[in-house]
Design a protein around this motif. Structure first.
Motif, PDB file in Angstrom:
ATOM      1  N   HIS A  37       0.793  -1.245   0.000  1.00 22.89           N
ATOM      2  CA  HIS A  37       0.000   0.000   0.000  1.00 22.89           C
ATOM      3  C   HIS A  37       0.813   1.276   0.000  1.00 22.89           C
ATOM      4  O   HIS A  37       0.260   2.377   0.004  1.00 22.89           O
ATOM      5  CB  HIS A  37      -0.972  -0.009   1.189  1.00 22.89           C
ATOM      6  CG  HIS A  37      -2.125  -0.944   0.999  1.00 22.89           C
ATOM      7  ND1 HIS A  37      -2.201  -2.179   1.600  1.00 22.89           N
ATOM      8  CD2 HIS A  37      -3.240  -0.842   0.230  1.00 22.89           C
ATOM      9  CE1 HIS A  37      -3.314  -2.785   1.214  1.00 22.89           C
ATOM     10  NE2 HIS A  37      -3.968  -1.995   0.384  1.00 22.89           N
ATOM     11  N   GLY A  38       2.152   1.170   0.016  1.00 19.80           N
ATOM     12  CA  GLY A  38       2.986   2.366   0.001  1.00 19.80           C
ATOM     13  C   GLY A  38       3.145   2.990   1.373  1.00 19.80           C
ATOM     14  O   GLY A  38       2.660   2.444   2.383  1.00 19.80           O
ATOM     15  N   LEU A  39       3.846   4.122   1.410  1.00 23.10           N
ATOM     16  CA  LEU A  39       4.183   4.760   2.686  1.00 23.10           C
ATOM     17  C   LEU A  39       4.208   6.273   2.498  1.00 23.10           C
ATOM     18  O   LEU A  39       4.677   6.773   1.467  1.00 23.10           O
ATOM     19  CB  LEU A  39       5.571   4.263   3.126  1.00 23.10           C
ATOM     20  CG  LEU A  39       6.093   4.735   4.489  1.00 23.10           C
ATOM     21  CD1 LEU A  39       5.283   4.100   5.629  1.00 23.10           C
ATOM     22  CD2 LEU A  39       7.572   4.363   4.638  1.00 23.10           C
ATOM     23  N   THR A  40       3.722   6.988   3.507  1.00 22.39           N
ATOM     24  CA  THR A  40       3.771   8.453   3.445  1.00 22.39           C
ATOM     25  C   THR A  40       4.132   9.013   4.816  1.00 22.39           C
ATOM     26  O   THR A  40       4.003   8.302   5.822  1.00 22.39           O
ATOM     27  CB  THR A  40       2.424   9.028   2.924  1.00 22.39           C
ATOM     28  OG1 THR A  40       2.575  10.423   2.660  1.00 22.39           O
ATOM     29  CG2 THR A  40       1.293   8.825   3.921  1.00 22.39           C
ATOM     30  N   GLY A  41       4.623  10.234   4.839  1.00 20.34           N
ATOM     31  CA  GLY A  41       5.001  10.857   6.115  1.00 20.34           C
ATOM     32  C   GLY A  41       6.445  10.554   6.472  1.00 20.34           C
ATOM     33  O   GLY A  41       7.148   9.865   5.729  1.00 20.34           O
ATOM     34  N   PRO A  42       6.866  11.069   7.631  1.00 15.21           N
ATOM     35  CA  PRO A  42       8.271  10.932   8.009  1.00 15.21           C
ATOM     36  C   PRO A  42       8.691   9.490   8.279  1.00 15.21           C
ATOM     37  O   PRO A  42       7.917   8.712   8.844  1.00 15.21           O
ATOM     38  CB  PRO A  42       8.374  11.776   9.290  1.00 15.21           C
ATOM     39  CG  PRO A  42       6.981  11.908   9.805  1.00 15.21           C
ATOM     40  CD  PRO A  42       6.075  11.817   8.634  1.00 15.21           C
ATOM     41  N   VAL A  43       9.911   9.175   7.849  1.00 20.66           N
ATOM     42  CA  VAL A  43      10.482   7.848   8.131  1.00 20.66           C
ATOM     43  C   VAL A  43      11.992   8.028   8.304  1.00 20.66           C
ATOM     44  O   VAL A  43      12.612   8.814   7.587  1.00 20.66           O
ATOM     45  CB  VAL A  43      10.141   6.823   7.003  1.00 20.66           C
ATOM     46  CG1 VAL A  43      10.582   7.291   5.636  1.00 20.66           C
ATOM     47  CG2 VAL A  43      10.728   5.441   7.315  1.00 20.66           C
ATOM     48  N   THR A  44      12.546   7.333   9.267  1.00 17.38           N
ATOM     49  CA  THR A  44      13.988   7.413   9.517  1.00 17.38           C
ATOM     50  C   THR A  44      14.630   6.089   9.135  1.00 17.38           C
ATOM     51  O   THR A  44      14.204   5.030   9.608  1.00 17.38           O
ATOM     52  CB  THR A  44      14.263   7.721  11.010  1.00 17.38           C
ATOM     53  OG1 THR A  44      13.565   8.926  11.351  1.00 17.38           O
ATOM     54  CG2 THR A  44      15.749   7.912  11.270  1.00 17.38           C
ATOM     55  N   VAL A  45      15.622   6.155   8.253  1.00 16.58           N
ATOM     56  CA  VAL A  45      16.330   4.942   7.849  1.00 16.58           C
ATOM     57  C   VAL A  45      17.832   5.199   7.981  1.00 16.58           C
ATOM     58  O   VAL A  45      18.350   6.185   7.443  1.00 16.58           O
ATOM     59  CB  VAL A  45      15.995   4.542   6.381  1.00 16.58           C
ATOM     60  CG1 VAL A  45      16.691   3.237   6.004  1.00 16.58           C
ATOM     61  CG2 VAL A  45      14.490   4.404   6.188  1.00 16.58           C
TER      62      VAL A  45
END
Ligand code: HEC
Length: 238
Positions: free
Chosen positions: A140-148
């Motif tokens: 379904h995908g991803l939105t918003g902040p993400v830390t990698v």
């Protein structure tokens, strides 16, 4: 040559035979002489090598393209198509590498992503984390902040859902691929596992946020992985 009349029964046999022999010799044309051994050898060499090259060029020796060999059933086909000799893990990696072209447009062939835009998959805690979370991002995908890997990403629009164009099998293979490429080591993801998540989330129409996915961070989708020499032991990996 004798001037006797050979049809005359009076002419003796020896004369007749002799005349015939002389005639044979005289009639033998130059081209009728037996060819020397070396010429026969060279001729054969040209025929064998030339024929081989020609056959090759026309595809006669290739089981895939030969109109003749094609009539013999390809033993590989009966066991599930080309690549069927690979173990399940190697096959998933091979197919996953092909499907990864879709992801690679953003995350790059190197899996390193693009700083500030597309997060890396190589060494990503999310890729190597719970497959419940990973499969949901892929579907379904991803939105918003993400830390990698210590870097923050928050791409406007986020990652588009991939589960519309890709089948459960495609996604399973590509996830197995990203979990075991670029130095990553993770358990295999099967199409049954992806199907399970797709079914659980079938009413979902929006992208995920990391906040929503937090509860899945370490959870692996239950299910068996196939047996095979290359299949990573799910217990032995991160
Ligand atoms: C159109 C570009 C695009 C495509 C195609 C794409 N992604 Fe992403 N992906 C992103 C972006 C952007 C993010 C970060 C989203 C955010 O900021 O919330 C992301 C995040 C992720 C993450 C979580 C963060 C990380 O780096 O671990 C994973 C895992 C992931 N993508 C896997 C995939 C896989 C697998 C595919 C192919 C099936 C794929 N992506 C296709 C753009 C893309």
């Amino acid at each position: 040559m004798s001037d006797k009349n050979l049809n005359n029964p009076d002419t003796n046999d020896l004369d007749r035979i002799h005349a015939a022999v002389v005639r044979e010799k005289a009639d033998l044309p130059a081209a009728g002489r037996p060819a020397p051994m070396w010429a026969i050898f060279v001729g054969l060499l040209v025929a064998v090598i030339g024929g081989g090259e020609l056959g090759n060029a026309l595809g006669y020796f290739n089981i895939e393209s030969s109109p003749k060999l094609g009539m013999i059933s390809d033993p590989r086909a009966s066991a599930g198509g080309a690549g069927a000799t690979l173990d399940p893990f190697a096959l998933a990696m091979k197919k996953g590498a092909t499907s990864y072209a879709v992801c690679g447009g953003c995350h790059q062939a190197s899996g390193a992503g693009v700083p500030g835009q597309f997060p890396p998959l190589a060494g990503s805690e999310i890729v190597l984390g719970g497959t419940e979370q990973l499969a949901r991002i892929a579907l379904h995908g991803l939105t918003g902040p993400v830390t990698v890997k210590g870097q923050n990403y928050n791409m406007p629009g986020g990652m588009p859902p991939q589960g519309i164009a890709m089948s459960d099998g495609d996604i399973a293979n590509v996830l197995t691929f990203i979990r075991n490429n670029w130095g990553n080591e993770g358990s295999m993801v099967t199409k049954e596992m992806v199907a399970k998540v797709r079914d659980t989330e079938k009413s979902r129409t929006t992208q995920w946020t990391m906040a929503e996915l937090e509860k899945f961070a370490k959870a692996n989708i239950p299910g068996d992985v196939p047996a095979g020499p290359g299949v990573p032991d799910p217990a032995a990996k991160k």
